[in-house]
Design a protein around this motif. Structure first.
Motif, PDB file in Angstrom:
ATOM      1  N   ARG B  38      44.241  26.714  34.690  1.00 51.34           N
ATOM      2  CA  ARG B  38      43.873  27.651  36.016  1.00 51.34           C
ATOM      3  C   ARG B  38      43.098  28.672  36.304  1.00 51.34           C
ATOM      4  NH1 ARG B  38      46.788  26.070  40.449  1.00 51.34           N
ATOM      5  NH2 ARG B  38      47.966  27.962  40.778  1.00 51.34           N
ATOM      6  N   GLN B  39      41.764  28.426  36.743  1.00 50.49           N
ATOM      7  CA  GLN B  39      41.295  29.803  36.441  1.00 50.49           C
ATOM      8  C   GLN B  39      41.594  30.757  37.501  1.00 50.49           C
ATOM      9  OE1 GLN B  39      37.348  28.424  37.214  1.00 50.49           O
ATOM     10  NE2 GLN B  39      36.119  30.784  37.057  1.00 50.49           N
ATOM     11  N   GLY B  40      41.203  31.884  36.976  1.00 51.72           N
ATOM     12  CA  GLY B  40      41.887  33.192  38.116  1.00 51.72           C
ATOM     13  C   GLY B  40      40.613  34.139  37.664  1.00 51.72           C
ATOM     14  N   LYS B  41      41.364  35.455  38.222  1.00 45.30           N
ATOM     15  CA  LYS B  41      39.721  36.418  37.897  1.00 45.30           C
ATOM     16  C   LYS B  41      40.653  37.706  37.075  1.00 45.30           C
ATOM     17  CE  LYS B  41      39.828  36.327  42.280  1.00 45.30           C
ATOM     18  NZ  LYS B  41      39.039  36.871  44.281  1.00 45.30           N
ATOM     19  N   ARG B  42      39.820  38.226  35.917  1.00 37.17           N
ATOM     20  CA  ARG B  42      40.488  39.529  35.733  1.00 37.17           C
ATOM     21  C   ARG B  42      39.379  40.779  35.677  1.00 37.17           C
ATOM     22  NH1 ARG B  42      38.879  41.891  30.372  1.00 37.17           N
ATOM     23  NH2 ARG B  42      40.474  42.193  29.122  1.00 37.17           N
ATOM     24  N   PHE B  43      39.955  42.107  36.701  1.00 39.61           N
ATOM     25  CA  PHE B  43      39.132  43.122  36.494  1.00 39.61           C
ATOM     26  C   PHE B  43      39.638  44.403  35.782  1.00 39.61           C
ATOM     27  CE2 PHE B  43      40.197  40.690  41.079  1.00 39.61           C
ATOM     28  CZ  PHE B  43      38.672  40.723  41.355  1.00 39.61           C
ATOM     29  N   GLU B  44      38.202  44.994  35.422  1.00 40.34           N
ATOM     30  CA  GLU B  44      39.146  45.719  33.996  1.00 40.34           C
ATOM     31  C   GLU B  44      38.092  47.335  34.648  1.00 40.34           C
ATOM     32  OE1 GLU B  44      37.176  43.504  29.832  1.00 40.34           O
ATOM     33  OE2 GLU B  44      36.512  45.829  30.834  1.00 40.34           O
ATOM     34  N   LEU B  45      39.473  48.154  35.001  1.00 43.16           N
ATOM     35  CA  LEU B  45      39.241  49.035  35.741  1.00 43.16           C
ATOM     36  C   LEU B  45      38.750  50.659  34.692  1.00 43.16           C
ATOM     37  CD1 LEU B  45      40.017  47.723  37.909  1.00 43.16           C
ATOM     38  CD2 LEU B  45      41.022  49.284  39.068  1.00 43.16           C
ATOM     39  N   GLN B  46      37.928  51.360  34.357  1.00 38.68           N
ATOM     40  CA  GLN B  46      38.214  52.334  33.589  1.00 38.68           C
ATOM     41  C   GLN B  46      38.485  53.526  34.382  1.00 38.68           C
ATOM     42  OE1 GLN B  46      37.187  51.911  30.776  1.00 38.68           O
ATOM     43  NE2 GLN B  46      37.454  54.364  30.269  1.00 38.68           N
TER      44      GLN B  46
END
Lengths: 81, 81
Positions: B38-46
């Motif tokens: 399964r492919q998804g998204k990853r967000f890094e929030l500073q």
């Protein structure tokens, strides 16, 4: 049956226009307190066996070959509990 | 300055053609032992402050508003060490 996660992110020195677009949209939507956003990809791989050393070595090769472009992207592999 | 990760994945009942394409490509590349991708998204929030309860509540709202389409996607928030 183990599940392995591969996180793929642009290298820090590579410009991330998607992340920048999100970072700029947040204040317009009323959200404050976020100084930077980076967007990457996340892959969930379901293995048909245990996530032993051999299986993880295979996943590492898959990441290098297919999931990540190692010229511009870093990846991290971890076994999901 | 805390870093918060938001993982966004298609809900399990939603078809994931990107993940399927990867799963089908793996055997052609000589990789075995993966039954599903399964492919998804990853967000890094500073964040510009600590990842306290108020900040994480804000991030949850950002995820619902902007980062995820909650009709077809689930998201998970975690603080990175």
């Amino acid at each position: 049956m183990a599940r392995v996660i591969v996180d793929v992110m642009l290298k820090p020195e590579i410009l991330d226009p998607q992340g920048q677009a999100i970072a700029r949209a947040l204040p317009r939507l009323g959200f404050t307190g976020v100084t930077d956003v980076r967007q990457g990809k996340r892959f969930e791989l379901q293995l048909d066996g245990p996530a032993d050393e051999a299986a993880l070595a295979q996943v590492r090769k898959m990441a290098e070959t297919l999931l990540a472009n190692t010229v511009i992207e870093d990846f991290a592999i971890r076994v999901e509990d």
